[in-house]
Scaffold this active site. Structure first.
Site, mmCIF file in Angstrom:
data_model
loop_
_atom_site.group_PDB
_atom_site.id
_atom_site.type_symbol
_atom_site.label_atom_id
_atom_site.label_comp_id
_atom_site.label_asym_id
_atom_site.label_seq_id
_atom_site.Cartn_x
_atom_site.Cartn_y
_atom_site.Cartn_z
ATOM 1 N N ARG A 120 0.827 -1.215 0.000
ATOM 2 C CA ARG A 120 0.000 0.000 0.000
ATOM 3 C C ARG A 120 0.856 1.257 0.000
ATOM 4 N NH1 ARG A 120 2.633 2.081 3.165
ATOM 5 N NH2 ARG A 120 2.660 2.039 5.443
ATOM 6 N N GLU A 170 -0.880 10.379 8.220
ATOM 7 C CA GLU A 170 0.282 9.603 8.684
ATOM 8 C C GLU A 170 0.416 9.677 10.199
ATOM 9 O OE1 GLU A 170 1.532 7.060 6.930
ATOM 10 O OE2 GLU A 170 2.058 8.513 5.388
ATOM 11 N N HIS A 171 0.641 8.519 10.791
ATOM 12 C CA HIS A 171 0.747 8.388 12.249
ATOM 13 C C HIS A 171 -0.550 8.827 12.932
ATOM 14 C CE1 HIS A 171 4.931 7.073 12.532
ATOM 15 N NE2 HIS A 171 5.131 7.839 11.474
ATOM 16 N N ASP A 230 -3.325 6.491 12.604
ATOM 17 C CA ASP A 230 -4.152 5.286 12.814
ATOM 18 C C ASP A 230 -4.157 4.832 14.274
ATOM 19 O OD1 ASP A 230 -1.554 4.228 12.599
ATOM 20 O OD2 ASP A 230 -2.104 2.621 11.195
ATOM 21 N N GLY A 254 11.143 -3.656 3.283
ATOM 22 C CA GLY A 254 11.630 -2.552 4.109
ATOM 23 C C GLY A 254 11.552 -1.191 3.439
ATOM 24 N N SER A 312 4.674 -1.552 2.981
ATOM 25 C CA SER A 312 3.939 -2.612 3.679
ATOM 26 C C SER A 312 4.122 -3.998 3.081
ATOM 27 C CB SER A 312 2.446 -2.284 3.754
ATOM 28 O OG SER A 312 2.251 -1.206 4.583
ATOM 29 N N SER A 313 5.366 -4.346 2.815
ATOM 30 C CA SER A 313 5.614 -5.719 2.375
ATOM 31 C C SER A 313 5.174 -6.693 3.479
ATOM 32 C CB SER A 313 7.084 -5.927 2.014
ATOM 33 O OG SER A 313 7.909 -5.557 3.090
ATOM 34 N N ASP A 373 -2.308 -0.607 7.373
ATOM 35 C CA ASP A 373 -1.687 -1.398 6.297
ATOM 36 C C ASP A 373 -2.476 -2.678 6.017
ATOM 37 O OD1 ASP A 373 0.129 0.574 6.824
ATOM 38 O OD2 ASP A 373 1.615 -0.751 7.737
ATOM 39 N N TYR A 427 9.286 4.445 16.158
ATOM 40 C CA TYR A 427 7.850 4.239 15.956
ATOM 41 C C TYR A 427 7.173 3.999 17.315
ATOM 42 C CZ TYR A 427 3.471 2.600 13.962
ATOM 43 O OH TYR A 427 2.144 2.468 13.629
#
Ligand code: GLA
Length: 395
Positions: free
Chosen positions: A36, A42-43, A45, A131, A135-136, A181, A231
């Site tokens: 995604r 951003e930040h 959720d 990485g 969102s792998s 994600d 994070y």
């Protein structure tokens, strides 16, 4: 310069062929789940706020079949050419190799719900850069959950599936991520952004029908050490801010409330973190409305404001991300860039830009050439329309 995306059917054939070579039979199931990119929000959720991501046309694919005997799972990662093996006779535990924990966590989530997955032979392949902030990991979790649904012949409700995958990431990979994600990898819709209320978990889809707009993703190809640890620190800072402001989550704080309290009681750093979150939630809702109205210049302004807030108040950007956004802003509307910002957790990873289709090659060339000249690093560039979420391609 822009890395072409491989059509999903071709990827499925490739993964099937890899399965065939490894296990000497055809796979019974093939599934895929997308990575995604977040357009804005951003930040927010994990602060019960709003996000506006889309699924991209980069996927984790898995080809699999029931294992002929025994209770152990053989899970081969084609890219690393490594096989993870774990047993299902007891509750699945975290283990080695590290990447297998995303898969183990999903198996454990099924087991805990009493949905006992069978032993499987599986091969996975992935076109989401590892990485890279796209969102792998969520795409792997969601692909694994989609496979297990097929293998047990039962579907889990989409929300619950996303939560199961998030828990896998928390408990098996040790990453205290939010819900964005996994949700968009499960629920993405072709040509739509997902406006998700992370408190009520209500999803609204925002159509991006303008054929003249492209989403350009530029991967800095750097990931700074801070990414992992900071994070969790940001989450704690937000919790601290919420508790000092007397609310459950920063979603409940207005700008005025913050200003009043901040002046007297909040540590300036904590106040800046809160300011980012509160303003970003507002920007996300406005951006969704402006996208609906096709008011692109305003959407662009909101994206730059988001970036500056992440850089200055939330402090999760880095030199490489700032540079790419500054260069995009310099190219500007006239040169075809509507807006640009860092996307994902930060400290490296990608920027996302909205670009006029007619100028996309020119913009991509400029950004990658200048970035390499200044930083000495080659960027990777991808273009994607908003795509559908996880899918069963065979079985
Ligand atoms: C990572 C997390 C998400 C979200 C973003 C920041 O991608 O996995 O849940 O918090 O960072 O918006």
């Amino acid at each position: 310069m822009i890395e072409p995306s491989i059509p999903i059917d071709r990827l499925a054939d490739q993964t099937a062929a890899q399965f065939q070579r490894r296990f000497r039979r055809a796979p019974r199931w093939i599934v895929a789940a997308p990575g995604r990119v977040n357009i804005i929000g951003e930040h927010t959720d994990y602060n019960d706020g709003f996000v506006l991501p889309m699924a991209i046309d980069r996927y984790t694919l898995i080809a699999a079949d029931i294992a002929p005997a025994g209770s152990s799972v053989q899970w081969h990662c084609a890219q690393r050419d490594v096989t993870a093996t774990f047993d299902l006779a007891a509750p699945v535990q975290p283990g080695e190799p590290k990447w297998s924990n995303y898969v183990r966590g999903v198996f454990a989530g099924f087991q805990r719900r009493g949905l006992m997955p069978p032993a499987l032979d599986a091969v996975m392949d992935c076109t989401v850069p590892f990485g890279g902030g796209l969102s792998s990991s969520a795409s792997l979790e969601v692909a694994a959950a989609t496979l297990l649904e097929s293998a047990i012949g039962r579907q889990i409700a989409p929300q619950e599936k996303a939560l199961l995958c998030q828990t896998a990431e928390h408990e098996f990979a040790g990453v205290p991520c939010g819900i964005m994600d996994q949700y968009v990898s499960v629920m993405g819709r072709q040509d739509h952004l997902l406006l998700l209320d992370c408190r009520t978990r209500q999803a609204e889809f925002v159509a991006v029908v303008d054929p003249e707009i492209d989403v350009l993703i530029v991967n800095t190809n750097v990931k700074h050490e801070l990414a992992g640890s900071q994070y969790a620190v940001r989450r704690q800072e937000c919790e601290m801010a919420a508790s000092q402001l007397g609310v459950t989550a920063l979603r409940d704080v207005t700008y005025n409330h913050l200003r009043e309290v901040a002046r007297t009681r909040l540590d300036p750093r904590i106040a800046r973190r809160a300011k980012h979150v509160i303003s970003e939630i507002e920007r996300t809702l406005r951006a969704a409305a402006e996208i609906r109205a096709a008011n692109w210049p305003l959407v662009g302004e909101l994206m730059y404001a988001s970036h500056h807030s992440l850089r200055d108040d939330y402090e999760v950007s880095c030199r490489e991300l700032d540079l790419l956004v500054e260069m995009a802003q310099q190219i500007g509307q006239r040169g075809g860039v509507i807006g640009s910002r860092m996307t994902g957790g930060g400290f490296g990873g990608c920027t996302v830009s909205l670009v006029q289709k007619a100028k996309i090659t020119e913009v991509a060339d400029k950004l990658s050439t200048q970035y390499e000249a200044i930083r000495g690093i080659k960027a990777s560039l991808y273009v994607s329309r908003p795509m559908a979420g996880a899918v069963v391609l065979k079985g």
